[in-house]
Design a protein around this motif. Structure first.
Motif, short mmCIF file in Angstrom:
data_model
loop_
_atom_site.label_atom_id
_atom_site.label_comp_id
_atom_site.label_asym_id
_atom_site.label_seq_id
_atom_site.Cartn_x
_atom_site.Cartn_y
_atom_site.Cartn_z
N VAL A 134 -2.03 30.09 24.26
CA VAL A 134 -1.74 31.40 24.86
C VAL A 134 -0.42 31.34 25.63
O VAL A 134 0.42 32.24 25.53
N ARG A 135 -0.23 30.28 26.37
CA ARG A 135 1.00 30.14 27.15
C ARG A 135 2.21 30.02 26.23
O ARG A 135 3.28 30.57 26.52
N ALA A 136 2.06 29.29 25.14
CA ALA A 136 3.17 29.15 24.19
C ALA A 136 3.52 30.50 23.56
O ALA A 136 4.70 30.81 23.38
N GLU A 137 2.52 31.29 23.23
CA GLU A 137 2.77 32.62 22.65
C GLU A 137 3.52 33.50 23.64
O GLU A 137 4.47 34.22 23.27
N ARG A 138 3.13 33.46 24.90
CA ARG A 138 3.82 34.24 25.93
C ARG A 138 5.28 33.81 26.06
O ARG A 138 6.18 34.64 26.09
N ARG A 139 5.49 32.51 26.16
CA ARG A 139 6.85 32.01 26.33
C ARG A 139 7.69 32.28 25.09
O ARG A 139 8.88 32.61 25.19
N TYR A 140 7.08 32.14 23.91
CA TYR A 140 7.80 32.42 22.67
C TYR A 140 8.28 33.87 22.63
O TYR A 140 9.44 34.15 22.31
N ARG A 141 7.40 34.80 22.99
CA ARG A 141 7.78 36.21 22.98
C ARG A 141 8.90 36.48 23.99
O ARG A 141 9.83 37.25 23.71
N GLU A 142 8.81 35.83 25.15
CA GLU A 142 9.82 36.02 26.19
C GLU A 142 11.19 35.53 25.69
O GLU A 142 12.20 36.23 25.83
#
Length: 208
Positions: A134-142
């Motif tokens: 989940v954290r990787a998905e958030r950072r990727y989108r950012e």
């Protein structure tokens, strides 16, 4: 009132810290930016592997010169994790963080060691986390929204590497303070996470 918020990369702690600071009209410090700024200085000099150079950069850091947008790149996130593992760098930034927290009325600080090292007597402590995926998905989108050429798999690998480095370092490792409240944001959107964080702080303020 001092609110201390800790947690791994991209857990949502920064967003929650900013919202709590706005809610209570308190100054906010993203302590991760301090390490990113030190790393940026070292990279500019070509001396990321030079511990004394990073300590010198930390000693001369000026909060008024920090540019949050420029410092939130993937490369600086990785480099910041490197310099943050150095005891000399953390020691050099300790007084600056203490002074920020000691402002009249209090402050909100987020980072990796706020509740354990920087503000161990904070009135409210939160440890914010989420699954690595989940954290990787958030950072990727950012990062993608900024136009950075990066893949989800690369971000996930970086998240896991930073988690290990932050938790295993000898000085001020990332650990949950014994008196902190755990907030897992894996299944929460921002409004729900903020409501949960606010409830925790209010409970602590009223001795619950």
């Amino acid at each position: 009132m001092i609110i201390a918020i800790d947690g791994p990369a991209a857990s949502g702690k920064g967003t929650l810290a900013r919202r709590l600071a706005a809610h209570y009209a308190l100054p906010h410090l993203d302590t991760g930016l301090l390490y990113r700024a030190v790393a940026a200085r070292c990279l500019a000099l070509g001396r990321l592997d030079d511990a004394p150079a990073s300590e010198e950069a930390a000693r001369h850091l000026d909060l008024s010169t920090l540019d949050p947008e420029a410092l939130r790149t993937a490369a600086l996130g990785e480099a910041a994790s490197v310099v943050a593992a150095r005891q000399g760098v953390r020691a050099a930034l300790l007084d600056l963080q203490h002074r920020f927290a000691a402002q009249p009325g209090g402050a909100v600080l987020d980072g990796r060691d706020i509740g354990t090292v920087i503000c161990p007597r904070a009135e409210a402590k939160l440890f914010v986390t989420a699954t690595p995926e989940v954290r990787a998905e958030r950072r990727y989108r950012e990062l993608a929204s900024r136009g950075e050429p990066i893949t989800y798999d690369a971000v996930l690998a970086d998240i896991r590497k930073r988690d290990e480095r932050d938790s295993a370092r000898a000085t001020a490792p990332l650990v949950m303070a014994e008196d902190a409240a755990l907030l897992d944001t894996s299944q929460l959107d921002i409004p729900a996470a903020f409501a949960a964080a606010l409830a925790i702080v209010e409970a602590r303020r009223h001795g619950r």
